[in-house]
Enzyme design. Structure first.
Site, PDB file in Angstrom:
ATOM      1  N   LYS A   1      39.492  53.306  29.254  1.00 40.51           N
ATOM      2  CA  LYS A   1      40.705  52.833  29.619  1.00 40.51           C
ATOM      3  C   LYS A   1      40.059  51.316  30.048  1.00 40.51           C
ATOM      4  O   LYS A   1      39.526  50.985  31.013  1.00 40.51           O
ATOM      5  CB  LYS A   1      41.319  53.334  30.638  1.00 40.51           C
TER       6      LYS A   1
ATOM      7  N   GLY B   1      34.054  48.987  39.075  1.00 39.03           N
ATOM      8  CA  GLY B   1      34.989  48.056  39.389  1.00 39.03           C
ATOM      9  C   GLY B   1      35.153  47.812  40.947  1.00 39.03           C
ATOM     10  O   GLY B   1      33.877  47.954  41.442  1.00 39.03           O
ATOM     11  N   SER B   2      36.063  47.632  41.664  1.00 38.82           N
ATOM     12  CA  SER B   2      36.003  47.304  43.156  1.00 38.82           C
ATOM     13  C   SER B   2      35.799  48.603  44.067  1.00 38.82           C
ATOM     14  O   SER B   2      35.932  49.708  43.393  1.00 38.82           O
ATOM     15  CB  SER B   2      37.438  46.769  43.624  1.00 38.82           C
TER      16      SER B   2
ATOM     17  N   GLU C   1      37.254  49.389  46.481  1.00 35.61           N
ATOM     18  CA  GLU C   1      38.523  49.971  47.145  1.00 35.61           C
ATOM     19  C   GLU C   1      38.892  51.111  45.850  1.00 35.61           C
ATOM     20  O   GLU C   1      39.197  52.327  46.229  1.00 35.61           O
ATOM     21  CB  GLU C   1      39.383  49.033  47.135  1.00 35.61           C
TER      22      GLU C   1
ATOM     23  N   GLY D   1      37.052  52.205  43.456  1.00 35.58           N
ATOM     24  CA  GLY D   1      35.950  53.371  43.605  1.00 35.58           C
ATOM     25  C   GLY D   1      36.221  54.713  44.617  1.00 35.58           C
ATOM     26  O   GLY D   1      36.301  55.880  44.207  1.00 35.58           O
TER      27      GLY D   1
ATOM     28  N   GLU E   1      29.889  51.885  39.950  1.00 36.70           N
ATOM     29  CA  GLU E   1      29.290  50.786  40.175  1.00 36.70           C
ATOM     30  C   GLU E   1      30.357  49.741  40.706  1.00 36.70           C
ATOM     31  O   GLU E   1      31.204  49.540  39.879  1.00 36.70           O
ATOM     32  CB  GLU E   1      28.732  50.203  38.798  1.00 36.70           C
TER      33      GLU E   1
ATOM     34  N   CYS F   1      29.255  41.354  39.318  1.00 39.04           N
ATOM     35  CA  CYS F   1      28.735  42.444  40.408  1.00 39.04           C
ATOM     36  C   CYS F   1      27.439  41.875  41.006  1.00 39.04           C
ATOM     37  O   CYS F   1      27.043  41.967  42.094  1.00 39.04           O
ATOM     38  CB  CYS F   1      28.790  43.807  39.967  1.00 39.04           C
TER      39      CYS F   1
ATOM     40  N   GLU G   1      32.932  40.685  49.119  1.00 45.59           N
ATOM     41  CA  GLU G   1      32.680  40.017  47.425  1.00 45.59           C
ATOM     42  C   GLU G   1      33.885  39.199  47.376  1.00 45.59           C
ATOM     43  O   GLU G   1      35.062  39.658  47.411  1.00 45.59           O
ATOM     44  CB  GLU G   1      32.578  41.176  46.860  1.00 45.59           C
TER      45      GLU G   1
HETATM   46  P1  ADP Z   1      40.255  44.808  40.365  1.00 46.82           P
HETATM   47  O1  ADP Z   1      41.061  45.114  41.485  1.00 46.82           O
HETATM   48  O2  ADP Z   1      39.115  43.776  40.646  1.00 46.82           O
HETATM   49  O3  ADP Z   1      41.209  44.265  39.390  1.00 46.82           O
HETATM   50  P2  ADP Z   1      39.829  47.546  39.907  1.00 46.82           P
HETATM   51  O4  ADP Z   1      38.800  48.026  40.445  1.00 46.82           O
HETATM   52  O5  ADP Z   1      41.115  47.819  40.632  1.00 46.82           O
HETATM   53  O6  ADP Z   1      39.410  45.984  39.736  1.00 46.82           O
HETATM   54  O7  ADP Z   1      39.936  47.694  38.263  1.00 46.82           O
HETATM   55  C1  ADP Z   1      39.028  48.196  37.440  1.00 46.82           C
HETATM   56  C2  ADP Z   1      39.509  49.213  36.581  1.00 46.82           C
HETATM   57  O8  ADP Z   1      39.762  50.538  37.234  1.00 46.82           O
HETATM   58  C3  ADP Z   1      40.873  48.729  35.707  1.00 46.82           C
HETATM   59  O9  ADP Z   1      40.480  49.393  34.447  1.00 46.82           O
HETATM   60  C4  ADP Z   1      41.922  49.312  36.585  1.00 46.82           C
HETATM   61  O10 ADP Z   1      42.901  49.583  35.566  1.00 46.82           O
HETATM   62  C5  ADP Z   1      41.257  50.607  36.870  1.00 46.82           C
HETATM   63  N1  ADP Z   1      41.940  51.390  38.029  1.00 46.82           N
HETATM   64  C6  ADP Z   1      42.520  50.574  39.135  1.00 46.82           C
HETATM   65  N2  ADP Z   1      43.182  51.470  39.838  1.00 46.82           N
HETATM   66  C7  ADP Z   1      42.774  52.734  39.424  1.00 46.82           C
HETATM   67  C8  ADP Z   1      42.808  53.920  39.915  1.00 46.82           C
HETATM   68  N3  ADP Z   1      43.674  54.582  41.086  1.00 46.82           N
HETATM   69  N4  ADP Z   1      42.625  55.049  38.950  1.00 46.82           N
HETATM   70  C9  ADP Z   1      41.606  54.944  37.973  1.00 46.82           C
HETATM   71  N5  ADP Z   1      41.667  53.578  37.309  1.00 46.82           N
HETATM   72  C10 ADP Z   1      42.103  52.619  38.007  1.00 46.82           C
END
Ligand code: ADP
Length: 480
Positions: A177, A230-231, A233, A235, A252, A286, A384
């Site tokens: 995804k 990703g972030s 939060e 994670g 990560e 990152c 960050e």
């Molecule tokens: P940012 O906040 O920097 O946009 P995210 O960490 O939210 O980055 O997003 C990184 C990835 O995680 C994206 O593909 C996003 O669609 C996905 N994502 C965001 N929230 C969730 C969730 N609750 N469960 C699974 N995937 C998620």
């Protein structure tokens, strides 16, 4: 630039299919704020179809493919990507905003990553364990099954392939995804994988929103492993979403990385590395050097030289191949601007930038931004920012440098510039992070493991460690 020709479809079981609800969302060019393409907004139903297809392939056709054939298919994928280097880089630049030069570098990295994993596919061996003459004991390395790969928007293709390639090498099947901000290169990857002959269902791509498609994917009971970048939060949400089913995770989650410069360092090298480490990919990395820890005796000179170089960087749309493209989205630009305001309110000194460039009224551009006189406890020194914004801080002693470097929630990478090998090695021991770089930045390659400690996550990607994420050990013991 008008809309791109793109199928408004998910890639499931080797076919392009619309989302069940026929809903879409738009991917926007961050340099022009124009819509590039519409892509499906997948929901739990679509995710279920993708996971089922992956499961069918895992127990079916893919399980018949030998490890060396898996390697050959991956090599063919690498070659096909290599032969479409320019096209893929341009797509990435349009969707993500990065300078074309950087996107070309990303595609080269993707090719290397796939080749590395291709070569490893038939070398994933277990052990024999000596237990005496009465028992034969050995291990098999078995693929986990269907794995989910949730990737961010800063290196859309690079981070996707960083985990998808080892998962495929290990014999898993995959549901990928991409981030909602940059979904296009993952869809292109799927079509190239099909062209080179990956069986249907081995690589599936679902586009959609994190809370919807992403959450459904990581929660799906048939998904046996999750890799997320990703972030922090998000994670934490992923940990919660997978806790019930106890899924193995690789996370990560960013960093607030210190580049530490001593008086005996090669200053020219440190400054020029820092420029790349701070402003590459518009700071949306990152492992960017988002904190400059400078020995007080060279602080003034370093900041002077750094700002001189930074002020000559060209901010431009990615296709014009300047030094910094736009940030990925309006939200990220606003977030960066909020941090700049917070830095000023907390009393940091703005040495450079801080504004949108006057010559670029459209697009999510931000000037290279440098703060000085930063206190390590300020928000801009702790959180960050993920933008071309750096904070410079002085230190007096080695102990102080280590303390400041470690006193953040994150622990991804750190770098030390010094000619003193003893000091460098002491820092390598004491810095709390997954990678330490000495007299260089972004060292290591597809062969070297990377990942974080503390809020930067856990698990390692790249190298052989990256493949073992997708393998589980089965021990077999035979009584003679
Ligand atoms: P940012 O906040 O920097 O946009 P995210 O960490 O939210 O980055 O997003 C990184 C990835 O995680 C994206 O593909 C996003 O669609 C996905 N994502 C965001 N929230 C969730 C969730 N609750 N469960 C699974 N995937 C998620």
């Amino acid at each position: 630039m008008s809309k791109l020709e793109f199928p408004n479809a998910l890639f499931i079981d080797g076919k392009w299919v619309p989302s069940a609800r026929r809903e879409s969302f738009e991917s926007v060019n961050p340099a022009t704020e124009e819509v590039l393409a519409s892509v499906p907004r997948a929901d739990a139903h679509d995710v279920d179809l993708a996971v089922r297809a992956a499961k069918k392939a895992f127990y079916g056709e893919w399980s018949e493919v030998t490890p060396s054939e898996r390697g050959r298919l991956l090599y063919q994928l690498a070659q096909a990507i290599q032969s479409r280097r320019e096209e893929l880089a341009e797509l990435e630049t349009l969707d993500n905003g990065k300078p074309l030069r950087e996107a070309l570098g990303d595609v080269d990295g993707v090719v290397q990553t796939i080749q590395y994993n291709a070569g490893a596919a038939d070398k994933l061996q277990g052990d024999t364990i000596p237990l005496g003459k009465e028992v034969v004991d050995f291990t098999w390395l078995e693929p986990l099954g269907v794995t989910a790969h949730i990737v961010p928007w800063n290196f859309p293709l690079g981070i996707a392939v960083r985990s998808v390639a080892p998962a495929l090498a290990a014999g898993c099947t995959v549901v990928l995804k991409p981030a909602e901000e940059s979904p296009l290169s993952a869809l292109r990857l799927a079509s190239i994988a099909k062209e080179v002959g990956f069986p249907d269902g081995v690589l599936n791509v679902v586009t959609g929103f994190g809370e919807e498609a992403g959450a459904a994917l990581v929660r799906h009971p048939q998904v046996r492993g999750v890799t997320f970048t990703g972030s922090a939060e998000t994670g934490r949400k992923i940990v919660a979403q997978t806790a019930e089913a106890l899924k193995p995770l690789v996370l990560e989650l960013g960093g607030k990385n210190a580049l530490i410069v001593f008086a005996d360092a090669d200053l020219e090298r440190a400054v020029s590395d820092a420029i790349e480490a701070v402003f590459g990919n518009c700071g949306q990395v990152c492992s960017a050097a988002s904190r400059l820890l400078l020995h007080r005796s060279i602080q003034g000179e370093f900041v002077e030289r750094f700002c001189e170089r930074a002020s000559s960087l060209k901010v431009a749309p990615g296709l014009e191949n300047g030094d910094l493209g736009p940030l990925i989205s309006k939200e990220q630009l606003q977030r960066a601007q909020d941090y700049i305001r917070s830095g000023l309110q907390e009393g940091a000194e703005l040495r450079l930038g801080g504004k949108r460039p006057a010559h670029l009224p459209r697009g999510y551009f931000l000037e290279p931004t440098v703060f000085e006189a930063v206190n390590p406890q300020m928000r801009i020194a702790q959180e960050e920012i993920f933008a071309p914004v750096v904070v410079a801080m002085p230190f007096d002693t080695d102990e102080e440098a280590i303390r400041i470097a470690n006193e953040v929630d994150y622990g991804l990478v750190a770098g030390v510039y010094t000619q003193d090998i003893r000091r460098a090695m002491t820092f390598a021991q004491k810095l709390e992070c997954g990678s330490v770089w000495i007299n260089g930045w972004y060292l290591g390659g597809v062969q070297a493991p990377t990942g974080g400690v503390k809020a930067s996550g856990f698990g390692r990607e790249r190298g052989l460690a990256g493949i073992h994420n997708y393998l589980q050990i089965k021990n077999v013991a035979i009584k003679l």
